[in-house]
Enzyme design. Structure first.
Site, PDB file in Angstrom:
ATOM      1  N   ASP A   1      14.059  16.161  23.182  1.00 53.24           N
ATOM      2  CA  ASP A   1      13.281  17.408  23.132  1.00 53.24           C
ATOM      3  C   ASP A   1      13.754  18.367  22.059  1.00 53.24           C
ATOM      4  O   ASP A   1      13.105  19.387  21.814  1.00 53.24           O
ATOM      5  CB  ASP A   1      13.340  18.098  24.503  1.00 53.24           C
ATOM      6  CG  ASP A   1      12.601  17.289  25.555  1.00 53.24           C
ATOM      7  OD1 ASP A   1      13.182  17.034  26.626  1.00 53.24           O
ATOM      8  OD2 ASP A   1      11.455  16.886  25.288  1.00 53.24           O
TER       9      ASP A   1
ATOM     10  N   HIS B   1      22.159  15.189  28.433  1.00 48.68           N
ATOM     11  CA  HIS B   1      21.278  14.177  29.033  1.00 48.68           C
ATOM     12  C   HIS B   1      22.010  13.499  30.178  1.00 48.68           C
ATOM     13  O   HIS B   1      23.222  13.297  30.125  1.00 48.68           O
ATOM     14  CB  HIS B   1      20.896  13.108  27.981  1.00 48.68           C
ATOM     15  CG  HIS B   1      19.699  12.311  28.382  1.00 48.68           C
ATOM     16  ND1 HIS B   1      19.786  11.218  29.202  1.00 48.68           N
ATOM     17  CD2 HIS B   1      18.383  12.476  28.102  1.00 48.68           C
ATOM     18  CE1 HIS B   1      18.567  10.725  29.410  1.00 48.68           C
ATOM     19  NE2 HIS B   1      17.702  11.471  28.748  1.00 48.68           N
TER      20      HIS B   1
END
Ligand code: SDX
Length: 428
Positions: A364, A307
């Site tokens: 996700d 991320h």
């Protein structure tokens, strides 16, 4: 600490004020940089070190794995609030009273009817068209059926545009899914709650009474809350920059949906499931895929990992991982994919390559396992992400317009050819 930063350029010192946010984040205000230095700018591919705005909506601390909407922790909101409450909080800045929430929901329901001609647009797409392309087009098409762009100086006009899109978008999501499944495009039931009605619109069969399943409602409500906003991510920055040209709200949202589609962003939830399926087909050999992910010659990345901001666990991933176990158990589903995902997570968390780069599971990684358990087709996963992110995009667009932010227009450093004389074609 000094409240200024000093830059020395070509022997000359320049001072720039420091901005300190309400969570003690510090930024150098370089609004005057180009002017005082005779044209010097900065460059920062992917804006890894560059803030585009000040915002009061969402706070992230990537090192500590903190996420708050308007000061409320994502853990509290996911546990104690419902999605429409969170949408209200993000857009208007405060948690609603019961009366405010009831009126908000009633106003949304009032605006949820979609022009029948939208069905002609949906039916013109190939059935196999990717739902993200369909929903982005339909969202832009809403402008054709609601041509007056938002007069942001009018609270009423702003409010009407907000309840209109919050009413119509779930219908477009349901119709997009139903079109692929060959089901009739009709409405749900406005006596139901917001999320209950979304599920009924998506799954109702023409030949059977639709029976609500509390597990599915609670799971979807929580997933939508977890996806509702995430400060200046790629798609939100897209919504803001498109809106900064004073393009309409629906057009700005349509652009944000397209940005979310990418597999490095929201499209990752579909890519994660496809990756886990491939590993399962491959006999569950996670080590092979870990090696591929670390091989610089191999474009393969471990989808759902890493991320830009979180260099610790994504707090949303933690919540979704627990929810995945609960939802599948409540639905009586044994999904080997979940075990493969947990195995992959454990391997990555103990692998030097991932540890060194602080690559953790993100939002996700587990969400698709729940969507699949709910019977949602994998191609619809990123549409579900957009459904959750809608109130965040609206809130960020509204903040940008009400603050009268300037049109977004970055500079560049030109590295192409210097001046050269034109040559006629017979001299080339
Ligand atoms: C979302 O921004 C947001 O807030 C987004 C989001 C939201 O709510 O809006 O949180 C939603 O988009 C989550 C992210 C979903 N994407 C994925 O899961 C795709 C896989 N992840 C990566 O592609 C990547 O981690 C990104 C895109 C998420 C972040 O990329 P960055 O910040 O640009 O980091 P990078 O590409 O520079 O990677 C740094 C290093 C590199 O290695 P080195 O060059 O240092 O050797 O880490 C490596 C990368 O190769 N790396 C990975 C990896 N992610 C980063 N290696 C293998 N697998 C991965 N998943």
């Amino acid at each position: 600490m000094s409240d200024k930063a000093t830059l020395e350029i070509k022997g000359q010192k320049h001072e720039f004020p420091l901005i300190v946010g309400s969570e003690d984040e510090v930024a150098i205000d370089i609004k005057t940089l180009r002017g005082v230095t005779g044209g010097v700018t900065t460059i920062d591919p992917g804006f890894k070190n560059t803030g585009s705005c000040e915002s009061g909506i969402t706070f992230l601390d990537g090192e500590k794995g903190i996420l708050r909407y308007r000061g409320y922790s994502i853990e509290d909101l996911a546990e104690k609030a419902d999605f429409l409450e969170v949408a209200y909080l993000l857009i208007f800045g405060e948690l609603p009273t019961k009366e405010q929430l009831d009126k908000f929901h009633a106003d949304i329901k009032e605006k949820s009817v979609v022009d029948e001609d939208i069905k002609k647009i949906i039916e013109s797409f190939p059935k196999a068209a990717h739902p993200m392309g369909v929903i982005s087009s339909l969202t832009s098409a809403l402008t054709s059926f609601n041509p007056s762009s938002v007069d942001v100086s009018s609270d009423e006009a702003m409010y009407n545009a907000i309840v209109k899109i919050l009413g119509k978008f779930p219908v477009l999501v349901a119709w997009t899914m139903r079109r692929r499944m060959g089901l009739p495009l009709d409405y749900g039931d406005d006596s139901l709650g917001y999320v209950e009605n979304i599920l009924k619109m998506m799954f109702k069969r023409p030949d059977k009474e639709y029976v609500q399943n509390r597990v599915l409602v609670d799971a979807l409500d929580k997933l939508l809350i977890l996806h509702a906003d995430h400060e200046q991510n790629c798609s939100t920055s897209t919504v803001r920059i498109v809106g900064s040209s004073h393009a309409g709200l629906f057009a700005s949202l349509s652009a944000g949906i397209s940005a979310l589609w990418g597999p490095l962003h929201g499209g990752a939830n579909q890519a994660v499931l496809e990756m886990l399926e491939a590993i399962k087909e491959d006999g569950g050999d996670t080590k092979k895929y870990m090696a591929k992910a670390k091989d610089k010659e191999d474009p393969f990345r471990l989808m759902g990992f890493g991320h830009r901001v979180y260099k610790n666990f994504d707090p949303r991933a933690k919540i979704i991982k627990v929810a995945a176990d609960e939802v599948l158990a409540d639905l009586g589903i044994e999904d080997p994919i979940l075990d493969i995902a947990k195995g992959l997570e454990q391997e990555a968390l103990n692998d030097e390559y991932f540890v060194k780069r602080k690559l953790y599971p993100n939002v996700d990684f587990y969400s698709g396992i729940i969507y699949r358990g709910m019977g949602i087709p994998v191609e619809m996963f990123t549409v579900m992400f957009a459904l959750g992110r809608l109130p965040g995009w609206i809130a960020q667009w509204k903040e940008m317009r009400l603050r009268k932010e300037p049109i977004g227009r970055p500079r560049q450093v030109y590295t192409g050819e210097n001046f050269r004389e034109f040559k006629s074609i017979n001299k080339r």
